[in-house]
Design a protein around this motif. Structure first.
Motif, PDB file in Angstrom:
ATOM      1  N   GLY A 123       0.797  -1.215   0.000  1.00 22.74           N
ATOM      2  CA  GLY A 123       0.000   0.000   0.000  1.00 22.74           C
ATOM      3  C   GLY A 123       0.830   1.266   0.000  1.00 22.74           C
ATOM      4  N   LEU A 124       2.057   1.187  -0.521  1.00 21.56           N
ATOM      5  CA  LEU A 124       3.003   2.300  -0.473  1.00 21.56           C
ATOM      6  C   LEU A 124       3.520   2.630  -1.865  1.00 21.56           C
ATOM      7  CD1 LEU A 124       5.134   0.956   2.522  1.00 21.56           C
ATOM      8  CD2 LEU A 124       3.326   2.686   2.671  1.00 21.56           C
ATOM      9  N   TRP A 125       4.171   3.803  -1.995  1.00 19.40           N
ATOM     10  CA  TRP A 125       4.885   4.146  -3.232  1.00 19.40           C
ATOM     11  C   TRP A 125       5.962   5.169  -2.941  1.00 19.40           C
ATOM     12  CZ3 TRP A 125       3.661   8.767  -6.530  1.00 19.40           C
ATOM     13  CH2 TRP A 125       2.864   9.699  -5.858  1.00 19.40           C
ATOM     14  N   TRP A 126       6.943   5.208  -3.855  1.00 17.94           N
ATOM     15  CA  TRP A 126       8.004   6.220  -3.808  1.00 17.94           C
ATOM     16  C   TRP A 126       7.663   7.238  -4.881  1.00 17.94           C
ATOM     17  CZ3 TRP A 126      13.201   6.933  -6.367  1.00 17.94           C
ATOM     18  CH2 TRP A 126      14.015   7.809  -5.630  1.00 17.94           C
ATOM     19  N   ALA A 127       7.503   8.492  -4.506  1.00 13.64           N
ATOM     20  CA  ALA A 127       6.851   9.474  -5.368  1.00 13.64           C
ATOM     21  C   ALA A 127       7.625   9.900  -6.615  1.00 13.64           C
ATOM     22  CB  ALA A 127       6.476  10.705  -4.546  1.00 13.64           C
ATOM     23  N   PRO A 128       8.961  10.016  -6.612  1.00 11.27           N
ATOM     24  CA  PRO A 128       9.639  10.501  -7.821  1.00 11.27           C
ATOM     25  C   PRO A 128       9.224   9.694  -9.053  1.00 11.27           C
ATOM     26  CG  PRO A 128      11.178  10.495  -6.005  1.00 11.27           C
ATOM     27  CD  PRO A 128       9.920   9.838  -5.499  1.00 11.27           C
ATOM     28  N   CYS A 151       6.199  16.117  -9.739  1.00 12.12           N
ATOM     29  CA  CYS A 151       6.978  16.944  -8.812  1.00 12.12           C
ATOM     30  C   CYS A 151       6.181  18.057  -8.161  1.00 12.12           C
ATOM     31  CB  CYS A 151       8.164  17.569  -9.540  1.00 12.12           C
ATOM     32  SG  CYS A 151       9.291  16.360 -10.207  1.00 12.12           S
ATOM     33  N   ALA A 152       5.299  18.700  -8.929  1.00 13.76           N
ATOM     34  CA  ALA A 152       4.633  19.880  -8.390  1.00 13.76           C
ATOM     35  C   ALA A 152       3.839  19.563  -7.138  1.00 13.76           C
ATOM     36  CB  ALA A 152       3.713  20.489  -9.451  1.00 13.76           C
ATOM     37  N   LYS A 153       3.261  18.369  -7.091  1.00 14.85           N
ATOM     38  CA  LYS A 153       2.452  17.999  -5.934  1.00 14.85           C
ATOM     39  C   LYS A 153       3.219  17.145  -4.932  1.00 14.85           C
ATOM     40  CE  LYS A 153      -2.109  16.249  -4.605  1.00 14.85           C
ATOM     41  NZ  LYS A 153      -3.437  15.825  -5.091  1.00 14.85           N
ATOM     42  N   TYR A 154       4.067  16.251  -5.422  1.00 15.59           N
ATOM     43  CA  TYR A 154       4.679  15.261  -4.532  1.00 15.59           C
ATOM     44  C   TYR A 154       6.190  15.415  -4.358  1.00 15.59           C
ATOM     45  CZ  TYR A 154       0.139  13.023  -4.738  1.00 15.59           C
ATOM     46  OH  TYR A 154      -1.208  12.777  -4.633  1.00 15.59           O
ATOM     47  N   GLY A 155       6.782  16.417  -4.989  1.00 16.36           N
ATOM     48  CA  GLY A 155       8.193  16.705  -4.749  1.00 16.36           C
ATOM     49  C   GLY A 155       9.139  15.944  -5.651  1.00 16.36           C
ATOM     50  N   ALA A 160      12.410  13.044  -1.082  1.00 13.10           N
ATOM     51  CA  ALA A 160      11.982  11.665  -0.842  1.00 13.10           C
ATOM     52  C   ALA A 160      13.119  10.750  -0.386  1.00 13.10           C
ATOM     53  CB  ALA A 160      11.335  11.099  -2.111  1.00 13.10           C
ATOM     54  N   VAL A 161      14.213  11.349   0.096  1.00 17.17           N
ATOM     55  CA  VAL A 161      15.359  10.566   0.581  1.00 17.17           C
ATOM     56  C   VAL A 161      15.700  11.014   1.999  1.00 17.17           C
ATOM     57  CG1 VAL A 161      17.787   9.975   0.236  1.00 17.17           C
ATOM     58  CG2 VAL A 161      16.289  10.261  -1.744  1.00 17.17           C
ATOM     59  N   LEU A 162      15.748  10.067   2.925  1.00 12.46           N
ATOM     60  CA  LEU A 162      16.105  10.361   4.314  1.00 12.46           C
ATOM     61  C   LEU A 162      17.594  10.199   4.587  1.00 12.46           C
ATOM     62  CD1 LEU A 162      13.157   8.508   6.094  1.00 12.46           C
ATOM     63  CD2 LEU A 162      13.529  10.982   6.064  1.00 12.46           C
TER      64      LEU A 162
END
Length: 454
Positions: A123-128, A151-155, A160-162
């Motif tokens: 139930g997950l995703w990585w946004a790029p 990018c405009a909404k989710y970066g 997205a990297v910790l």
């Protein structure tokens, strides 16, 4: 013992000197190829393999170019004469997926699409979401600071990297960043490495910030405009309205016609441009209605779909841009960004440059964040002088409008000559000195980004 002999002794069959493999490692999707052949391509499979390569490279003072899938568009991962190409493409493991903490720990060689297929089971995703998501690696995304359609909404990748695991030029392994949502201990070296194009170290692991899959409807709005300036003005009006679409992609007349020819679609009206906009989440339908009204007020002929699969088919037209350009000839795919309100003015500048140089510059844009991709088509392996002259004017126009040389592709070799124009001489020199702290011998990706003759 030579550097190649030492590599073979330490890593055996992982060291590839096959001529076809060496030739492939000279070029990326930019169409640019490095002069000469690299010494070898090393197909690292573990962190220890990467460390061995870097220790040998440091001891023998042999330059190293780090490479993922080779889908870059600035020449940053191209290996040339006497260089070791260090491939991380085989490092594809996912070490952790933590739905409770919304993070995953992965190796750099995994493809974006493959990662998200596995994350979806949780139930997950990585946004790029670069247009090359099916063929680009997470490590390559990190090296270039990649962006994409969402990018405009989710970066972008930096959002997205910790944390990162980084092997330095001398083989030392650093663990940068953190696993917590907050973390401000010391300097933010994680963000420094993101977008550094292989000049600071080798990314061998990444702790990624995940999102839960978006619930609700996905709506897709397409609109045809009589000209590209009208489409750009409409996209700026959508942004100014406060509505936040997930995707807002613009195609000018030349790019739209090229994709139609490639996909055997009906030919668009001469001069027409297209916006493709997606909304998602609980407010998707209301936002799509608002957007449709804005586009209609800007002379757009609109169509709205509430079907997710139909939306993906419509977006496939935009994602086909790169192969459509390749069908026309050798392509220099450029990448400038301007403030979103300046999009119409930037398209005016492109039209001016087209007229001045008697050339067509097919252009698409991530209109939601002001990132344009002008394409220069030519015959032969290298851009002729008039292409570089036109590109020079285009880059300077973007900077004059408050923009930047690159929004997501990076500097690599193709834009290094303009870097100091944007940064200024003092900042250019300071940044170059920072690379030497990480890499005192200058063996990591020499001649890229901070070229001495820039």
């Amino acid at each position: 013992m030579s550097a190649l002999d030492r590599l073979i002794a330490a890593l055996g069959e992982l060291v590839d000197t096959t001529p076809i493999v060496l030739d492939d490692a000279r070029a990326d999707k930019s169409g640019h190829a490095a002069p000469g052949r690299p010494l070898a391509v090393v197909h690292a499979e573990t962190v220890e393999h990467v460390q061995s390569v870097m220790r040998i490279a440091t001891e023998t003072r042999t330059p190293v170019v780090v490479r993922g899938a080779g889908t870059g568009l600035a020449g940053a991962a191209n290996g040339g004469e006497g260089e070791i190409v260090l491939s991380t493409r085989r490092m594809t493991a996912i070490h952790e997926i933590r739905p409770d903490d919304l993070l995953a720990v992965v190796e750099p060689g995994i493809l974006n699409a493959d990662l998200n297929d596995l994350l979806a089971e949780h139930g997950l995703w990585w946004a790029p979401d670069p247009a090359s998501r099916a063929i680009s690696t997470v490590g390559g995304n990190i090296a270039t600071g990649a962006g994409g359609l969402l990018c405009a909404k989710y970066g972008v990748v930096r959002d997205a990297v910790l944390g990162l695991d980084l092997v330095l030029a001398d083989g030392r392994l650093l663990h940068l960043g953190h696993r917590s949502v907050k973390g401000v201990t010391g300097l933010d070296l994680t963000s420094l490495v993101i977008g550094s194009e292989g000049t600071l170290g080798v990314v061998v692991g990444a702790t990624l910030k995940l999102r839960r899959l978006v619930e609700g409807t996905t709506c897709t709005v397409t609109a045809i405009f009589p000209d590209v300036r009208s489409a750009a003005a409409a996209s700026a009006a959508v942004t100014a309205s406060g509505v936040q679409p997930a995707i807002m992609e613009l195609m000018d007349a030349a790019s739209l016609a090229a994709v139609a020819a490639l996909l055997d679609l009906p030919s668009p009206a001469a001069g027409s441009a297209q916006l493709t906009i997606q909304t998602d989440g609980p407010a998707a339908e209301a936002e799509a209605t608002t957007i449709e009204a804005i586009l209609s007020a800007h002379h757009g002929v609109t169509q709205v779909s509430h079907d997710r699969e139909e939306g993906e088919r419509l977006l496939a037209i935009r994602r086909a841009m790169h192969p459509a350009m390749s069908a026309l000839g050798t392509t220099l795919i450029e990448d400038v960004s301007v403030p979103r309100s300046a999009m119409p003015a930037m398209f005016d500048e492109i039209a001016r440059i087209e007229k001045a140089y008697s050339m067509s510059i097919p252009t698409v844009a991530h209109a939601g964040d002001g990132n344009l991709h002008p394409n220069f088509i030519f015959d032969g392996a290298e851009p002729p002088a008039e292409v570089w002259a036109a590109a020079d004017e285009l880059f300077r126009a973007a900077i004059a409008l408050g923009g930047t040389l690159t929004g997501e592709h990076g500097i690599g070799t193709l834009k290094s000559r303009w870097l100091a124009d944007e940064l200024g001489d003092h900042q250019w020199e300071l940044q170059r000195q920072i690379t030497r702290v990480f890499d005192p011998l200058g063996i990591l990706n020499p001649g890229k980004v901070f070229a001495v003759d820039a």
